[in-house]
Design an enzyme around this catalytic site. Structure first.
Site, PDB file in Angstrom:
ATOM      1  N   TYR A   1       0.861  -1.456  -0.477  1.00 38.12           N
ATOM      2  CA  TYR A   1       0.287   0.311  -0.146  1.00 38.12           C
ATOM      3  C   TYR A   1       0.793   1.022  -0.517  1.00 38.12           C
ATOM      4  O   TYR A   1       1.638   1.359   0.728  1.00 38.12           O
ATOM      5  CB  TYR A   1      -0.936   0.142   1.197  1.00 38.12           C
ATOM      6  CG  TYR A   1      -1.781   1.133   1.333  1.00 38.12           C
ATOM      7  CD1 TYR A   1      -2.845   1.731   0.340  1.00 38.12           C
ATOM      8  CD2 TYR A   1      -1.102   2.441   1.858  1.00 38.12           C
ATOM      9  CE1 TYR A   1      -3.679   2.836   0.471  1.00 38.12           C
ATOM     10  CE2 TYR A   1      -2.443   3.200   1.551  1.00 38.12           C
ATOM     11  CZ  TYR A   1      -3.370   3.702   0.697  1.00 38.12           C
ATOM     12  OH  TYR A   1      -3.479   4.577   0.671  1.00 38.12           O
TER      13      TYR A   1
ATOM     14  N   TRP B   1       1.946   6.060  -2.424  1.00 32.60           N
ATOM     15  CA  TRP B   1       1.435   6.465  -3.242  1.00 32.60           C
ATOM     16  C   TRP B   1       1.912   6.188  -4.658  1.00 32.60           C
ATOM     17  O   TRP B   1       1.615   6.733  -5.344  1.00 32.60           O
ATOM     18  CB  TRP B   1       0.637   7.793  -2.080  1.00 32.60           C
ATOM     19  CG  TRP B   1      -0.430   8.172  -1.921  1.00 32.60           C
ATOM     20  CD1 TRP B   1      -1.206   7.841  -1.326  1.00 32.60           C
ATOM     21  CD2 TRP B   1      -0.915   9.148  -2.464  1.00 32.60           C
ATOM     22  NE1 TRP B   1      -2.848   8.373  -1.284  1.00 32.60           N
ATOM     23  CE2 TRP B   1      -2.409   9.987  -1.847  1.00 32.60           C
ATOM     24  CE3 TRP B   1      -0.966  10.923  -3.371  1.00 32.60           C
ATOM     25  CZ2 TRP B   1      -3.070  10.808  -1.670  1.00 32.60           C
ATOM     26  CZ3 TRP B   1      -1.509  11.847  -2.930  1.00 32.60           C
ATOM     27  CH2 TRP B   1      -2.935  11.655  -3.106  1.00 32.60           C
TER      28      TRP B   1
HETATM   29  N1  LIG Z   1      -0.347  18.556   2.140  1.00 28.87           N
HETATM   30  C1  LIG Z   1      -0.934  17.471   1.819  1.00 28.87           C
HETATM   31  N2  LIG Z   1      -2.316  17.333   1.465  1.00 28.87           N
HETATM   32  C2  LIG Z   1      -2.508  15.618   1.939  1.00 28.87           C
HETATM   33  C3  LIG Z   1      -3.004  14.873   2.202  1.00 28.87           C
HETATM   34  C4  LIG Z   1      -0.647  15.138   2.466  1.00 28.87           C
HETATM   35  O1  LIG Z   1      -0.396  14.414   3.481  1.00 28.87           O
HETATM   36  N3  LIG Z   1       0.039  15.989   2.509  1.00 28.87           N
HETATM   37  N4  LIG Z   1      -2.236  13.396   2.044  1.00 28.87           N
HETATM   38  C5  LIG Z   1      -4.021  13.367   1.520  1.00 28.87           C
HETATM   39  C6  LIG Z   1      -4.461  11.776   1.711  1.00 28.87           C
HETATM   40  S1  LIG Z   1      -3.029  10.245   1.305  1.00 28.87           S
HETATM   41  C7  LIG Z   1      -5.430  11.876   2.043  1.00 28.87           C
HETATM   42  S2  LIG Z   1      -6.690  10.299   2.542  1.00 28.87           S
HETATM   43  C8  LIG Z   1      -6.377  13.742   2.267  1.00 28.87           C
HETATM   44  C9  LIG Z   1      -6.691  12.903   3.728  1.00 28.87           C
HETATM   45  O2  LIG Z   1      -8.149  14.019   4.006  1.00 28.87           O
HETATM   46  P1  LIG Z   1      -8.996  14.205   6.184  1.00 28.87           P
HETATM   47  O3  LIG Z   1      -8.726  12.901   5.931  1.00 28.87           O
HETATM   48  O4  LIG Z   1     -10.159  15.150   5.051  1.00 28.87           O
HETATM   49  O5  LIG Z   1      -7.089  15.141   6.108  1.00 28.87           O
HETATM   50  P2  LIG Z   1      -7.045  15.692   7.789  1.00 28.87           P
HETATM   51  O6  LIG Z   1      -6.342  16.295   7.495  1.00 28.87           O
HETATM   52  O7  LIG Z   1      -6.714  13.716   8.321  1.00 28.87           O
HETATM   53  O8  LIG Z   1      -8.773  16.073   8.444  1.00 28.87           O
HETATM   54  C10 LIG Z   1      -9.054  17.365   8.266  1.00 28.87           C
HETATM   55  C11 LIG Z   1      -9.453  17.837   9.029  1.00 28.87           C
HETATM   56  O9  LIG Z   1     -10.986  17.069   9.389  1.00 28.87           O
HETATM   57  C12 LIG Z   1     -10.733  17.638  11.388  1.00 28.87           C
HETATM   58  N5  LIG Z   1     -11.186  16.126  11.904  1.00 28.87           N
HETATM   59  C13 LIG Z   1     -10.367  15.527  12.594  1.00 28.87           C
HETATM   60  N6  LIG Z   1     -11.134  14.454  12.713  1.00 28.87           N
HETATM   61  C14 LIG Z   1     -12.656  15.182  13.105  1.00 28.87           C
HETATM   62  C15 LIG Z   1     -13.834  14.809  13.842  1.00 28.87           C
HETATM   63  O10 LIG Z   1     -13.873  13.858  14.709  1.00 28.87           O
HETATM   64  N7  LIG Z   1     -14.766  15.491  13.380  1.00 28.87           N
HETATM   65  C16 LIG Z   1     -14.474  16.641  12.860  1.00 28.87           C
HETATM   66  N8  LIG Z   1     -15.591  17.307  12.656  1.00 28.87           N
HETATM   67  N9  LIG Z   1     -13.946  17.182  12.588  1.00 28.87           N
HETATM   68  C17 LIG Z   1     -12.684  16.673  12.259  1.00 28.87           C
HETATM   69  C18 LIG Z   1      -9.361  17.561  11.632  1.00 28.87           C
HETATM   70  O11 LIG Z   1      -9.764  19.455  12.010  1.00 28.87           O
HETATM   71  C19 LIG Z   1      -8.526  17.905  10.158  1.00 28.87           C
HETATM   72  O12 LIG Z   1      -7.954  19.510  10.267  1.00 28.87           O
HETATM   73  O13 LIG Z   1      -4.891  14.273   1.621  1.00 28.87           O
HETATM   74  C20 LIG Z   1      -4.805  14.298   1.411  1.00 28.87           C
HETATM   75  N10 LIG Z   1      -4.775  15.969   0.611  1.00 28.87           N
HETATM   76  N1  LIG Z   2      -1.371   8.535  12.227  1.00 28.79           N
HETATM   77  C1  LIG Z   2      -2.113   8.691  10.708  1.00 28.79           C
HETATM   78  N2  LIG Z   2      -1.805   7.886   9.922  1.00 28.79           N
HETATM   79  C2  LIG Z   2      -1.825   8.027   8.301  1.00 28.79           C
HETATM   80  C3  LIG Z   2      -2.822   8.925   8.303  1.00 28.79           C
HETATM   81  C4  LIG Z   2      -3.270   9.782   9.201  1.00 28.79           C
HETATM   82  O1  LIG Z   2      -4.348  10.572   8.796  1.00 28.79           O
HETATM   83  N3  LIG Z   2      -3.267   9.298  11.059  1.00 28.79           N
HETATM   84  N4  LIG Z   2      -3.616   8.614   7.124  1.00 28.79           N
HETATM   85  C5  LIG Z   2      -2.748   7.406   6.159  1.00 28.79           C
HETATM   86  C6  LIG Z   2      -3.230   8.135   5.358  1.00 28.79           C
HETATM   87  S1  LIG Z   2      -4.319   7.665   4.109  1.00 28.79           S
HETATM   88  C7  LIG Z   2      -2.516   7.491   4.210  1.00 28.79           C
HETATM   89  S2  LIG Z   2      -3.186   7.525   1.968  1.00 28.79           S
HETATM   90  C8  LIG Z   2      -1.524   6.625   4.402  1.00 28.79           C
HETATM   91  C9  LIG Z   2      -0.313   7.664   3.446  1.00 28.79           C
HETATM   92  O2  LIG Z   2       1.036   6.199   3.606  1.00 28.79           O
HETATM   93  P1  LIG Z   2       2.315   5.504   2.530  1.00 28.79           P
HETATM   94  O3  LIG Z   2       1.383   6.038   0.566  1.00 28.79           O
HETATM   95  O4  LIG Z   2       2.931   4.726   2.561  1.00 28.79           O
HETATM   96  O5  LIG Z   2       3.181   7.532   2.082  1.00 28.79           O
HETATM   97  P2  LIG Z   2       4.385   7.820   1.214  1.00 28.79           P
HETATM   98  O6  LIG Z   2       5.271   8.497   2.466  1.00 28.79           O
HETATM   99  O7  LIG Z   2       3.344   8.323   0.616  1.00 28.79           O
HETATM  100  O8  LIG Z   2       4.955   6.602   0.790  1.00 28.79           O
HETATM  101  C10 LIG Z   2       5.501   6.397  -0.411  1.00 28.79           C
HETATM  102  C11 LIG Z   2       6.845   6.007  -0.166  1.00 28.79           C
HETATM  103  O9  LIG Z   2       6.897   5.731  -1.760  1.00 28.79           O
HETATM  104  C12 LIG Z   2       8.158   5.827  -2.403  1.00 28.79           C
HETATM  105  N5  LIG Z   2       8.212   6.129  -3.693  1.00 28.79           N
HETATM  106  C13 LIG Z   2       7.787   7.353  -4.010  1.00 28.79           C
HETATM  107  N6  LIG Z   2       7.603   6.912  -5.413  1.00 28.79           N
HETATM  108  C14 LIG Z   2       8.884   5.723  -5.828  1.00 28.79           C
HETATM  109  C15 LIG Z   2       9.342   4.977  -6.997  1.00 28.79           C
HETATM  110  O10 LIG Z   2       8.980   5.514  -8.330  1.00 28.79           O
HETATM  111  N7  LIG Z   2       9.467   3.718  -6.505  1.00 28.79           N
HETATM  112  C16 LIG Z   2       9.796   3.220  -5.016  1.00 28.79           C
HETATM  113  N8  LIG Z   2      10.345   2.106  -4.844  1.00 28.79           N
HETATM  114  N9  LIG Z   2       8.826   4.123  -3.848  1.00 28.79           N
HETATM  115  C17 LIG Z   2       8.619   5.151  -4.566  1.00 28.79           C
HETATM  116  C18 LIG Z   2       8.350   7.317  -1.059  1.00 28.79           C
HETATM  117  O11 LIG Z   2       9.963   6.847  -0.960  1.00 28.79           O
HETATM  118  C19 LIG Z   2       7.857   6.821   0.140  1.00 28.79           C
HETATM  119  O12 LIG Z   2       8.678   6.668   0.618  1.00 28.79           O
HETATM  120  O13 LIG Z   2      -1.247   6.950   5.481  1.00 28.79           O
HETATM  121  C20 LIG Z   2      -1.694   7.039   6.398  1.00 28.79           C
HETATM  122  N10 LIG Z   2      -1.753   7.014   8.022  1.00 28.79           N
HETATM  123 MO   LIG Z   3      -5.028   8.586   2.347  1.00 32.17          MO
END
Ligand SMILES: Nc1nc2c(c(=O)[nH]1)N[C@H]1C(S)=C(S)[C@@H](COP(=O)(O)OP(=O)(O)OC[C@H]3O[C@@H](n4cnc5c(=O)[nH]c(N)nc54)[C@H](O)[C@@H]3O)O[C@H]1N2
Ligand SMILES: Nc1nc2c(c(=O)[nH]1)N[C@H]1C(S)=C(S)[C@@H](COP(=O)(O)OP(=O)(O)OC[C@H]3O[C@@H](n4cnc5c(=O)[nH]c(N)nc54)[C@H](O)[C@@H]3O)O[C@H]1N2
Ligand SMILES: [Mo]
Length: 771
Positions: A109, A111
């Site tokens: 899993y 990105w």
């Molecule tokens: N810059 C940047 N952007 C990203 C990412 C990143 O790593 N960096 N990751 C991307 C990915 S993979 C995903 S899945 C999305 C995730 O997107 P989200 O899941 O929407 O992102 P979060 O930042 O976890 O949460 C958004 C807001 O929800 C509020 N919140 C948390 N818990 C609760 C609750 O119980 N109730 C209410 N009402 N509000 C709550 C918090 O205040 C938080 O700031 O973001 C994407 N966008």
């Molecule tokens: N506590 C907490 N944990 C969370 C979340 C949260 O809200 N709270 N959010 C969750 C969510 S929504 C998500 S989506 C996950 C994200 O979790 P991940 O998607 O696992 O996070 P990334 O750091 O984007 O990991 C991508 C990895 O791929 C590697 N990579 C990038 N490009 C390449 C390539 O071309 N080749 C190879 N071999 N490697 C590459 C990068 O170096 C990096 O280490 O985290 C989750 N974890």
């Molecule tokens: Mo995510």
């Protein structure tokens, strides 16, 4: 000589500036109105000191310390590519023969990169699928609970993944938008497959100018930009279901429910209504009931419910709400509220999830096919729910429930990752570290010595996107972008496709894996496929060479005035256009879900007290609710060694934000280094305060690379600030089995000892090969 090469990443498109074979800068894509600053970290990332410069094997693995050995503390030994390829091929062959293909865990899993051909996880799964199979992972960390639930309720996951009601429709028709979790702009900085155009701010600004009223229900005021003029209603994390039930209670007791819509388009209203009124359990879910749970005054709940019953409304929630204990429930109840109010399918109204979660949600655009690598079949068909990896490693053969099925965990011998980082994304890292020891061999294809690579046995150095040619594409963006190779591979890094092709050769299936194409032939082949799909839908596209030369292709913008409302056809005629649910209607009670017999996810939305929340008994010992949100300064763990993330840290530690009164009560002031802890683990953080954060809530972004003071020792302090040493690892429910990171209680205290150095961005200990 300076060269300019068009390129793209999840965090934006840019021109790479190359001098003497090095990436020295970036210039934002000229067509992007809000490019953001994340691209500025690219030169630091590509040329970081922690790039994996050649293949390595963990010394202990070579010496036979494999199954049962805690990873993370050993030195690594450099090996040649030939030797690495042979070791991996032999191990794969042996494990498949001795334990069967499902004992190779290749869920991988993560990105990966925005480039769709070199997408590492797709490449690895193609390799493992063609080679005999593996165990995969189903659904995404982002929204696993919702992915299991919503098909039962609305018959689709489009409300989550798009195509959702677009901003053009919302702005024209809705008067109020209820935003659970707000609409944080920082999350719109990224988009899987990359953004050509950062569009969220365009739409939000237009909506604000048009006078759309935003009601933001979240613990953190900063979740909506100031200029939206949103009304902020603070809520205790994890209690939105109680709020929504109480709003339903007001609507019913005031007789404001849309009876006609409930009768013609929904099933199960009688069951949910009885629950809301407390007819079965003797507890009416009134505003007075919800007020002490949510900390929102009953009068405010009542007024909000009546407002939504009176004016055209759009309802939304961030994805994070369902990454919590019983995270299915707020999502089901939000859909139910939209149904009770009769909003679903009305122009610009209804419910959809994630307008504030990622770039491009609700982007008005034509439905242009995405450019992608075709998926390959996994002959074993084996998978686990995405976030159940530690359970799997702890319980080979163990039984578990998932969305109505009874499943068993495989007996994992090899863990193989490419393009994701479980030591970033998974919860309760100390527990993962112990379970991880049960693998015999752990293979990581990585660019950097991040925590995944350090906890692996065989580390294969991968190129970054700048070191290869590719094409970026996202279903949420109007631009297809060429990614020109800008520099030669750093050190001995190789493309994932090429290293896997060599391993496939050892195993006798190189030609099936490569289809005898090189990179250029693949890109041309995939491009021609994409062109054909475009032509079928009437889009004119350039030939490959013209596209490559231009650097991008722009889909024609939607016609002016064109807008899209999801479920409008269903609303117009539910018999002719039924939903894809069991009954064809919106299911406020689901016979299917009820038949699973899960008390953690019964047949209609319910309030269940989370295991960890501010109303729980543990809150006496751990009185702060930790939200580990998405970082503004990077994408997950990616870009952490870069300048953008570095300028945000405090003495090199990840910031943690508290309400000033919570800080003062602990004798803390901004800039202090603090220890954040609970029963699962501890990390350091740098303190910030913000009066716009509710009391009792702590916010710490994910993504600081895990940096245990004593590598390989479970429970060791993370000196850098990775919140996943604190978060619980438990499925949202048996229905979704999603991650529930957001249900987490902690305490914070001042760090008074000497500050340990952060070593996360340096290579691990490296020794020469044993004789
Ligand atoms: N810059 C940047 N952007 C990203 C990412 C990143 O790593 N960096 N990751 C991307 C990915 S993979 C995903 S899945 C999305 C995730 O997107 P989200 O899941 O929407 O992102 P979060 O930042 O976890 O949460 C958004 C807001 O929800 C509020 N919140 C948390 N818990 C609760 C609750 O119980 N109730 C209410 N009402 N509000 C709550 C918090 O205040 C938080 O700031 O973001 C994407 N966008
Ligand atoms: N506590 C907490 N944990 C969370 C979340 C949260 O809200 N709270 N959010 C969750 C969510 S929504 C998500 S989506 C996950 C994200 O979790 P991940 O998607 O696992 O996070 P990334 O750091 O984007 O990991 C991508 C990895 O791929 C590697 N990579 C990038 N490009 C390449 C390539 O071309 N080749 C190879 N071999 N490697 C590459 C990068 O170096 C990096 O280490 O985290 C989750 N974890
Ligand atoms: Mo995510």
């Amino acid at each position: 000589m300076t060269e300019i090469k068009p390129h793209a990443a999840h965090w934006g498109s840019f021109d790479a500036v190359v001098k003497d074979g090095r990436l020295v800068g970036v210039r934002p894509f000229a067509r992007d109105p809000f490019p953001g600053s994340l691209i500025e970290a690219m030169p630091d990332i590509v040329h970081a000191a922690c790039r994996v410069d050649r293949p390595y094997v963990r010394k202990g693995w070579l010496e036979g310390r494999r199954r049962g050995h805690l990873r993370g503390g050993d030195a690594f030994v450099p090996v040649s590519w030939d030797r690495a390829v042979r070791l991996v091929a032999e191990e794969t062959r042996r494990v498949r023969a001795e334990h069967g293909p499902a004992s190779i865990f290749g869920g991988s899993y993560g990105w990966s990169s925005a480039g769709r051909f070199h997408h590492a996880r797709s490449q690895l799964q193609r390799f493992l699928g063609l080679g005999g199979g593996y165990t995969g992972q189903i659904n995404a960390y982002s929204y696993a609970a919702a992915q299991a639930l919503l098909p039962h309720v609305l018959g689709t996951n489009e409300v989550l993944l798009g195509r959702v009601t677009d901003w053009a429709a919302i702005i024209r028709h809705a008067k109020v938008m209820l935003c659970l979790g707000g609409l944080p702009l920082r999350n719109g900085l990224v988009c899987s497959g990359g953004a050509g155009e950062h569009a969220n701010e365009i739409h939000l600004r237009r909506a604000a100018e048009a006078g759309l009223r935003f009601v933001q229900v979240s613990p953190n005021r900063a979740d909506v930009p100031d200029w939206c003029g949103a009304e902020w209603i603070p809520i205790r994390p994890g209690t939105d279901t109680a709020l929504l039930l109480a709003m339903a209670h007001v609507i019913v007791t005031e007789g404001r429910e849309d009876r006609a819509f409930l009768a013609s388009h929904c099933v199960g209203w009688d069951r949910l209504r009885a629950y809301v009124l407390g007819q079965g359990d003797g507890t009416p879910k009134s505003p007075e009931w919800a007020a002490p749970i949510t900390t929102i005054p009953a009068a405010r709940i009542r007024a909000l419910a009546l407002e939504l019953a009176a004016v055209p409304a759009m309802l939304t929630a961030t994805w994070s709400l369902q990454r919590a204990d019983f995270g299915e429930q707020p999502y089901w109840m939000l859909a139910a509220l939209a149904a009770i109010l009769g909003l679903i399918g009305k122009p610009g109204q209804g419910v959809a999830y994630g307008y504030g979660s990622v770039n491009g949600m609700g982007n008005p655009r034509q439905e242009v096919p995405s450019f992608s690598m075709p998926a390959t079949r996994n002959p074993t068909g084996a998978f686990i729910p995405v976030a159940r990896i530690t359970d799997m490693l702890e319980n080979p053969g163990g039984a578990y429930h998932f969305n109505g099925r009874e499943c068993r965990y495989p007996d994992t011998r090899i863990i193989w990752w490419a393009g994701g980082n479980p030591f970033h994304h998974h919860q309760d890292l100390n527990r993962l570290l112990r379970a991880w020891a049960n693998a015999e061999t752990i293979i990581a294809q990585e660019q950097h010595w991040n925590a995944l690579a350090r906890h692996a046995d065989i580390v294969l150095p991968a190129t970054t996107t700048l070191e290869r040619n590719d094409i970026a594409s996202s279903g949420r963006d109007r631009f297809l972008r060429a990614m020109h190779k800008a520099i030669e591979p750093v050190g001995q890094a190789r493309n994932d496709h090429d290293m896997l092709a060599d391993i496939a050769e050892e195993l006798g299936f190189r030609d099936r894996f490569t289809e005898q194409r090189n990179e250029e032939a693949w890109l041309r082949h995939l491009f021609e496929q994409w062109r054909r799909h475009c032509a079928e839908r009437g889009f004119e596209t350039p030939d490959f060479d013209s596209f490559w030369e231009a650097g991008f292709w722009e889909a024609p913008p939607p016609a002016r005035g064109q807008e899209y409302t999801q479920f409008s056809e269903f609303r117009a005629d539910p018999e002719a256009n039924p939903l894809d649910t069991a009954t064809g209607k919106v299911e406020l009670f689901s016979e299917t879900v009820a038949s699973f017999g899960y008390d953690d996810a019964p047949g209609h939305p319910v309030w269940i007290e989370p295991r960890e929340w501010l109303g729980a008994r543990q809150a006496e010992r751990f009185p702060l609710h930790l939200l580990s949100f998405q970082p503004a300064t990077r994408l997950h763990g990616q870009l952490d060694p870069g300048r953008v993330a570095a300028t945000d840290k405090i003495a090199g530690r990840e910031p943690i934000t508290l309400n000033p009164e919570d800080a003062a009560a602990r004798g803390l002031k901004p800039g202090d280094i603090v220890r954040v802890f609970n029963e699962r683990g501890a990390c350091l953080g740098g303190l910030r305060t913000d009066p716009g954060l509710m009391r009792g809530v702590a916010m710490m972004a994910t993504g600081a690379w895990f940096d245990p003071l004593e590598p390989g020792v479970p429970g060791s302090l993370c000196v850098h600030g990775n919140p996943n040493v604190l978060t619980p690892d438990v499925g949202t429910s048996r229905l979704g089995q999603g991650p529930s990171a957001q249900s987490c209680l902690v305490e914070v205290e001042k760090w008074t000892e000497a500050l340990p150095p952060v070593r996360a961005h340096l290579p691990p200990r490296i020794e020469e090969a044993p004789a």
